[in-house]
Scaffold this motif. Structure first.
Motif, short mmCIF file in Angstrom:
data_model
loop_
_atom_site.label_atom_id
_atom_site.label_comp_id
_atom_site.label_asym_id
_atom_site.label_seq_id
_atom_site.Cartn_x
_atom_site.Cartn_y
_atom_site.Cartn_z
N VAL A 34 0.84 -1.20 0.00
CA VAL A 34 0.00 0.00 0.00
C VAL A 34 0.87 1.25 0.00
CG1 VAL A 34 -1.93 -1.12 1.16
CG2 VAL A 34 -0.19 0.04 2.54
N LYS A 35 0.28 2.35 -0.44
CA LYS A 35 0.93 3.65 -0.42
C LYS A 35 0.32 4.45 0.73
CE LYS A 35 1.80 5.63 -4.36
NZ LYS A 35 1.58 6.38 -5.64
N GLY A 36 1.14 4.67 1.78
CA GLY A 36 0.68 5.38 2.96
C GLY A 36 1.78 5.36 4.00
N ASP A 37 1.70 6.24 4.98
CA ASP A 37 2.70 6.29 6.03
C ASP A 37 2.62 5.05 6.91
OD1 ASP A 37 4.60 8.20 7.71
OD2 ASP A 37 3.24 7.24 9.12
N ALA A 38 3.75 4.37 7.10
CA ALA A 38 3.76 3.08 7.80
C ALA A 38 3.25 3.21 9.23
CB ALA A 38 5.16 2.49 7.78
N GLN A 39 3.66 4.25 9.94
CA GLN A 39 3.23 4.39 11.33
C GLN A 39 1.75 4.68 11.42
OE1 GLN A 39 5.48 3.86 14.01
NE2 GLN A 39 3.47 3.63 15.01
N VAL A 40 1.24 5.49 10.51
CA VAL A 40 -0.20 5.77 10.49
C VAL A 40 -0.99 4.51 10.17
CG1 VAL A 40 -2.03 7.07 9.32
CG2 VAL A 40 0.11 8.21 9.94
N VAL A 41 -0.49 3.75 9.20
CA VAL A 41 -1.13 2.47 8.85
C VAL A 41 -1.15 1.54 10.07
CG1 VAL A 41 -0.77 0.34 7.53
CG2 VAL A 41 -0.68 2.56 6.38
N TYR A 42 -0.03 1.43 10.73
CA TYR A 42 0.05 0.55 11.91
C TYR A 42 -0.89 1.02 13.01
CZ TYR A 42 2.00 -2.07 15.82
OH TYR A 42 2.15 -2.91 16.91
N ASP A 43 -0.85 2.29 13.31
CA ASP A 43 -1.69 2.82 14.39
C ASP A 43 -3.18 2.65 14.07
OD1 ASP A 43 0.60 3.56 15.74
OD2 ASP A 43 0.49 5.68 15.17
N THR A 44 -3.53 2.78 12.81
CA THR A 44 -4.94 2.60 12.40
C THR A 44 -5.40 1.17 12.62
OG1 THR A 44 -4.72 4.36 10.75
CG2 THR A 44 -6.56 2.82 10.47
N LEU A 45 -4.56 0.21 12.27
CA LEU A 45 -4.90 -1.20 12.47
C LEU A 45 -4.95 -1.55 13.95
CD1 LEU A 45 -2.74 -2.73 9.60
CD2 LEU A 45 -5.23 -2.71 9.70
N VAL A 46 -4.01 -1.05 14.74
CA VAL A 46 -4.01 -1.32 16.18
C VAL A 46 -5.29 -0.79 16.81
CG1 VAL A 46 -2.91 -0.70 18.37
CG2 VAL A 46 -1.50 -1.43 16.44
N ALA A 47 -5.70 0.41 16.45
CA ALA A 47 -6.93 0.99 17.01
C ALA A 47 -8.16 0.19 16.60
CB ALA A 47 -7.06 2.45 16.56
N ALA A 48 -8.16 -0.27 15.35
CA ALA A 48 -9.33 -1.01 14.85
C ALA A 48 -9.49 -2.36 15.53
CB ALA A 48 -9.21 -1.20 13.33
N TYR A 49 -8.39 -3.01 15.87
CA TYR A 49 -8.44 -4.38 16.36
C TYR A 49 -8.11 -4.53 17.85
CZ TYR A 49 -8.68 -5.68 11.41
OH TYR A 49 -9.07 -5.83 10.10
N LYS A 50 -8.03 -3.44 18.59
CA LYS A 50 -7.58 -3.51 19.99
C LYS A 50 -8.51 -4.35 20.86
CE LYS A 50 -9.60 1.01 21.18
NZ LYS A 50 -10.69 0.54 22.06
N ASP A 51 -9.79 -4.45 20.51
CA ASP A 51 -10.73 -5.21 21.32
C ASP A 51 -11.17 -6.52 20.65
OD1 ASP A 51 -10.78 -3.29 23.39
OD2 ASP A 51 -12.21 -2.07 22.25
N GLU A 52 -10.51 -6.88 19.54
CA GLU A 52 -10.91 -8.08 18.82
C GLU A 52 -10.13 -9.29 19.35
OE1 GLU A 52 -13.32 -8.49 16.94
OE2 GLU A 52 -13.88 -6.42 16.49
N PRO A 53 -10.82 -10.31 19.85
CA PRO A 53 -10.11 -11.44 20.47
C PRO A 53 -9.31 -12.29 19.49
CG PRO A 53 -12.47 -11.89 20.31
CD PRO A 53 -12.28 -10.45 19.94
N PHE A 54 -9.68 -12.29 18.21
CA PHE A 54 -9.03 -13.19 17.27
C PHE A 54 -8.04 -12.50 16.32
CE2 PHE A 54 -13.10 -15.48 18.14
CZ PHE A 54 -12.54 -16.55 18.82
N ILE A 55 -7.98 -11.17 16.36
CA ILE A 55 -7.07 -10.45 15.48
C ILE A 55 -5.90 -9.94 16.32
CG2 ILE A 55 -6.84 -8.66 13.73
CD1 ILE A 55 -9.00 -10.71 13.08
N ILE A 56 -4.72 -10.44 16.03
CA ILE A 56 -3.53 -10.12 16.82
C ILE A 56 -2.59 -9.25 15.99
CG2 ILE A 56 -1.61 -11.07 18.15
CD1 ILE A 56 -4.41 -11.92 19.16
N MET A 57 -2.36 -8.03 16.47
CA MET A 57 -1.40 -7.14 15.82
C MET A 57 -0.01 -7.38 16.40
SD MET A 57 -2.76 -5.33 13.44
CE MET A 57 -1.32 -4.30 13.20
N LEU A 58 0.95 -7.65 15.53
CA LEU A 58 2.33 -7.84 15.95
C LEU A 58 3.00 -6.48 16.19
CD1 LEU A 58 1.55 -10.61 14.75
CD2 LEU A 58 3.85 -10.74 13.79
#
Length: 342
Positions: free
Chosen positions: A248-272
């Motif tokens: 993807v074309k986008g800032d890596a830290q922003v991409v990471y932070d967006t995914l972490v926020a989206a999945y922080k309460d999801e029991p089956f999605i684990i962000m490394l």
């Protein structure tokens, strides 16, 4: 309370995976198994790894008694599933694992699957089964359409990014590795050991893979305008698992932070942790999806890498997760098994 469930198409890989998962589920019991080509056989003879379980004998669908059944898992081939489901008793809740009800537009179904849909009324009521994003609709549904395993993997990597508008929607590439069990259990020459082992190859290249219908549908709905990704799957000599590297074309830290926020309460999605890579080995036979983000050497670009087990989180585990919601049970019930390693 214990719910009675039946599995149609129990002689295939996803059917066997459903049996494996439901066998230790505290609120479900299997009261019916169909496998038309194996009718009359014991499940232990079809899948010896399940011989320790006390299971019903396989029957034809026509001979199955649905009285007292609360929910049916339909693990039948595409096109067959819709013909069976439209004639099932109206009291049943249904989780379909085929592609027959995934696409909302009948024209899209005909485009990607080559024939008109035969159960349009039920297609209109089906809820798309990507649990983390449709759970409120799934809770009240009678018919839930399981996603494609490749489609699920790509969507876990991309949906939060598209919704947040943090990547270029016209520059998305999904490069995906898929294990052989995704092709089903029927005999195929290209899946023989001598044909498949010690190699890997792309298939359905050039935008012809049917799961692109799901990507088009879901990503365009999220963005509010057409989004068409480039997607090429590769068959690898492994039994289970999918790994998608999404460019993807986008800032890596922003991409990471967006995914972490989206999945922080999801029991089956684990962000490394940022910069770590997931592995198929680490999610095997589980309902977990691992996601990593890696910054590219080219500024403003990064890779999102996602992996899941195609038979579990990509199919049967997802189906059970949805069934839990439909029956008012805890979403994680029967699904917190740790991955198998090595």
């Amino acid at each position: 309370m214990t719910y009675n469930v039946a599995i149609l198409g129990a002689s295939g890989y996803t059917g066997a995976e459903l049996v494996r998962l439901i066998a230790t589920h505290p609120s479900m019991q299997i009261v019916g198994l169909s496998g038309n080509s194996k009718a009359g056989m014991a499940m232990a003879d079809v899948f010896p790894h399940l011989r320790h379980l006390d299971l019903p004998v396989l029957t034809t669908i026509e001979d199955m008694d649905f009285d007292g059944v609360d929910l049916v898992f339909c693990a039948l081939p595409h096109a067959t599933s819709q013909l069976v489901i439209k004639d099932l008793p109206k009291h049943l809740k249904i989780v379909d694992l085929s592609a027959d009800f995934r696409l909302r537009d009948p024209a899209d179904y005909e485009k990607w699957y080559g024939k008109p849909h035969a159960a349009l009324e039920m297609q209109a009521e089906a809820v798309y089964g990507l649990t983390e994003f449709y759970r409120d609709d799934i809770k009240g549904a009678r018919l839930v359409a399981g996603t494609g395993c490749n489609a699920a993997t790509g969507q876990y990597a991309l949906r939060p990014l598209i919704a947040a508008g943090v990547i270029d929607l016209d520059d998305i590439i999904i490069d995906l590795l898929a294990a052989v069990s995704g092709a089903g259990r029927s005999l195929k020459e290209n899946l023989l050991h001598a044909e498949l082992s010690e190699g890997a190859h792309a298939y359905s290249a050039g935008g012809t893979h049917r799961h692109l219908g799901e990507f088009d549908q879901e990503f365009s709905k999220l963005a509010g305008r057409p989004v068409h990704v480039q997607f090429t799957p590769h068959l690898i000599p492994a039994n289970r698992g999918i790994l998608a590297t999404v460019y993807v074309k986008g800032d890596a830290q922003v991409v990471y932070d967006t995914l972490v926020a989206a999945y922080k309460d999801e029991p089956f999605i684990i962000m490394l942790p940022m910069g770590q890579h997931p592995s198929i080995k680490h999610i095997r036979a589980s309902n977990f999806c691992h996601i990593g983000v890696v910054k590219d050497r080219i500024d403003g670009r990064c890779q999102v890498i996602a992996t899941l087990d195609n038979l579990t989180k990509g199919s049967s585990g997802q189906a059970l997760q949805n069934a839990n919601l439909m029956l008012g049970l805890p979403e994680t019930e029967g699904l917190m098994l740790a991955p198998v390693f090595p």
